[in-house]
Write a protein that holds these residues in place. Structure first.
Motif, PDB file in Angstrom:
ATOM      1  N   GLN A   1      -0.248  12.529  -7.478  1.00 55.67           N
ATOM      2  CA  GLN A   1      -1.233  11.596  -8.013  1.00 55.67           C
ATOM      3  C   GLN A   1      -0.630  10.710  -9.087  1.00 55.67           C
ATOM      4  O   GLN A   1      -0.980   9.519  -9.200  1.00 55.67           O
TER       5      GLN A   1
ATOM      6  N   ALA B   1       1.923  13.104  11.052  1.00 55.95           N
ATOM      7  CA  ALA B   1       0.852  12.550  10.213  1.00 55.95           C
ATOM      8  C   ALA B   1       0.235  11.280  10.782  1.00 55.95           C
ATOM      9  O   ALA B   1      -0.732  10.749  10.225  1.00 55.95           O
TER      10      ALA B   1
ATOM     11  N   LYS C   1       0.864  -1.179   0.000  1.00 54.69           N
ATOM     12  CA  LYS C   1       0.000   0.000   0.000  1.00 54.69           C
ATOM     13  C   LYS C   1       0.899   1.227   0.000  1.00 54.69           C
ATOM     14  O   LYS C   1       1.700   1.415   0.916  1.00 54.69           O
TER      15      LYS C   1
ATOM     16  N   SER D   1       2.536  12.160  -2.330  1.00 57.56           N
ATOM     17  CA  SER D   1       1.754  13.382  -2.492  1.00 57.56           C
ATOM     18  C   SER D   1       1.368  13.637  -3.942  1.00 57.56           C
ATOM     19  O   SER D   1       0.481  14.444  -4.223  1.00 57.56           O
TER      20      SER D   1
ATOM     21  N   ALA E   1      -3.097   3.745  -1.067  1.00 60.55           N
ATOM     22  CA  ALA E   1      -3.773   3.860   0.227  1.00 60.55           C
ATOM     23  C   ALA E   1      -4.703   5.062   0.219  1.00 60.55           C
ATOM     24  O   ALA E   1      -4.408   6.096  -0.379  1.00 60.55           O
ATOM     25  N   GLU E   2      -5.834   4.920   0.903  1.00 59.85           N
ATOM     26  CA  GLU E   2      -6.761   6.037   1.022  1.00 59.85           C
ATOM     27  C   GLU E   2      -6.176   7.144   1.884  1.00 59.85           C
ATOM     28  O   GLU E   2      -6.511   8.316   1.740  1.00 59.85           O
ATOM     29  N   SER E   3      -5.293   6.741   2.800  1.00 63.98           N
ATOM     30  CA  SER E   3      -4.626   7.690   3.678  1.00 63.98           C
ATOM     31  C   SER E   3      -3.386   7.012   4.235  1.00 63.98           C
ATOM     32  O   SER E   3      -3.198   5.796   4.078  1.00 63.98           O
ATOM     33  N   LEU E   4      -2.550   7.785   4.891  1.00 63.95           N
ATOM     34  CA  LEU E   4      -1.364   7.211   5.529  1.00 63.95           C
ATOM     35  C   LEU E   4      -1.780   6.196   6.588  1.00 63.95           C
ATOM     36  O   LEU E   4      -1.194   5.103   6.685  1.00 63.95           O
ATOM     37  N   LYS E   5      -2.786   6.525   7.370  1.00 64.98           N
ATOM     38  CA  LYS E   5      -3.230   5.604   8.423  1.00 64.98           C
ATOM     39  C   LYS E   5      -3.816   4.330   7.830  1.00 64.98           C
ATOM     40  O   LYS E   5      -3.665   3.237   8.400  1.00 64.98           O
ATOM     41  N   ASP E   6      -4.462   4.439   6.690  1.00 65.25           N
ATOM     42  CA  ASP E   6      -4.978   3.262   5.999  1.00 65.25           C
ATOM     43  C   ASP E   6      -3.834   2.354   5.570  1.00 65.25           C
ATOM     44  O   ASP E   6      -3.899   1.135   5.713  1.00 65.25           O
TER      45      ASP E   6
ATOM     46  N   CYS F   1      -0.897   2.090   6.935  1.00 66.80           N
ATOM     47  CA  CYS F   1      -0.155   1.554   8.080  1.00 66.80           C
ATOM     48  C   CYS F   1      -0.962   0.611   8.963  1.00 66.80           C
ATOM     49  O   CYS F   1      -0.385  -0.146   9.752  1.00 66.80           O
TER      50      CYS F   1
ATOM     51  N   VAL G   1       1.932   5.432  -0.492  1.00 66.67           N
ATOM     52  CA  VAL G   1       1.523   6.806  -0.201  1.00 66.67           C
ATOM     53  C   VAL G   1       2.516   7.755  -0.843  1.00 66.67           C
ATOM     54  O   VAL G   1       3.736   7.619  -0.675  1.00 66.67           O
TER      55      VAL G   1
END
Length: 295
Positions: free
Chosen positions: A37, A81, A31, A35, A51-56, A58, A33
């Motif tokens: 596109q 973050a 997954k 910045s 990933a939808e987000s960094l937390k997603d 991780c 990440v």
């Protein structure tokens, strides 16, 4: 327990994307990440998952690979973050950027407080090595943690070294590697600029010294680009401004003078200060040309 095949990868640049590609090709679920596109689109193309987000990224990762610019950017990802908060307990964070050893040590302490483990793992080999999976990876970490991430690291590099049991020791080895690269590169620029000033044919000069005891890998690789009017950029001048600065800081930390590294650093600084920091690092030769009135 998290799946050991799940990897979060932050930093899909010119080296990061091919490194992630090698992981995907080896069967890991990556997954990513970034910045940009276009980098995320490229990840999808090679079979990775944006990933939808960094937390997603991780949340279920056994390993987080940080292929970022520097330690400050790593700290932003991990702390500001929220990557550390999102990673499962016991996860490993592979910091693969070139960073000052003392900053790596501080970051490792902060990572440990969160129940995760930082693996100091800077790389050498550039874009070519990243694409081919032939990077040199210099690891500083306790042996058990080195062993835990070694299969993943071997997917990205075929020259893997355990440099010591403490985070920051890999960074020291990388700083020494960059010290030698920077000094060799500056010396090559000085030599070829002398040839220009003396009026000899520089193509012939380069051929002679490249095939003699005077040769170095940097001379052979960068020398031809030093003679080009507009060489392609494979590594920028500012990279050596940063990396030689790290080498000098490593020397200061152990009270060691590094006069050759300091002299090389000044030449790269001079070229950067002239507004050419984003040019190919072979153009350190231009600093010698200006210094000596070579048109």
């Amino acid at each position: 327990m998290q799946d050991t095949k799940n990897i979060a990868f932050v930093g899909l640049g010119s080296m990061g994307l091919p490194m992630a590609t090698n992981l995907v090709n080896a069967g890991y679920t990556v997954k990513g990440v970034d910045s940009r596109q276009e980098a995320m689109d490229a990840l999808v193309t090679i079979g990775g998952k944006p990933a939808e987000s960094l937390k997603d990224a991780c949340g279920d990762a056994a390993i987080l690979v940080l292929m970022v610019v520097n330690a400050a950017q790593a700290r932003t990802v991990l702390v500001d973050a929220g990557a550390l908060e999102a990673l499962p307990q016991g996860a490993h964070v592979c910091l693969m950027a070139t960073c000052p050893p003392d900053e790596v040590q501080t970051l490792a302490t902060d990572v440990a407080k969160s129940g995760k483990i930082l693996v100091d793992a800077p790389v050498s080999g550039g874009v070519v090595g990243a694409k081919a999976g032939t990077l040199t990876i210099m690891v500083g970490a306790p042996r058990a943690d080195y062993d835990a991430v070694a299969p993943v690291l071997r997917t990205m590099g075929d020259k893997l070294y355990h440099c010591g049991p403490e985070q920051g020791q890999g960074a020291v080895v990388k700083a020494i590697n960059q010290l030698l690269c920077g000094v060799h590169l500056a010396a090559a620029g000085e030599a070829l600029a002398l040839g220009e000033k003396a009026g000899v044919d520089t193509a012939t000069l380069l051929e002679i010294v490249s095939g003699s005891a005077a040769s170095s890998w940097m001379l052979k690789d960068r020398g031809p680009r030093m003679l080009m009017e507009h060489p392609p950029v494979t590594s920028a001048v500012d990279i050596f401004v940063k990396d030689l600065g790290i080498a000098l800081a490593a020397g200061r930390s152990v009270s060691m003078g590094l006069p050759l590294a300091a002299a090389a650093h000044q030449m790269f600084l001079g070229e950067s200060g002239a507004g050419n920091g984003l040019l190919d690092d072979s153009q350190v030769i231009a600093a010698y040309r200006r210094l000596n009135g070579i048109s």
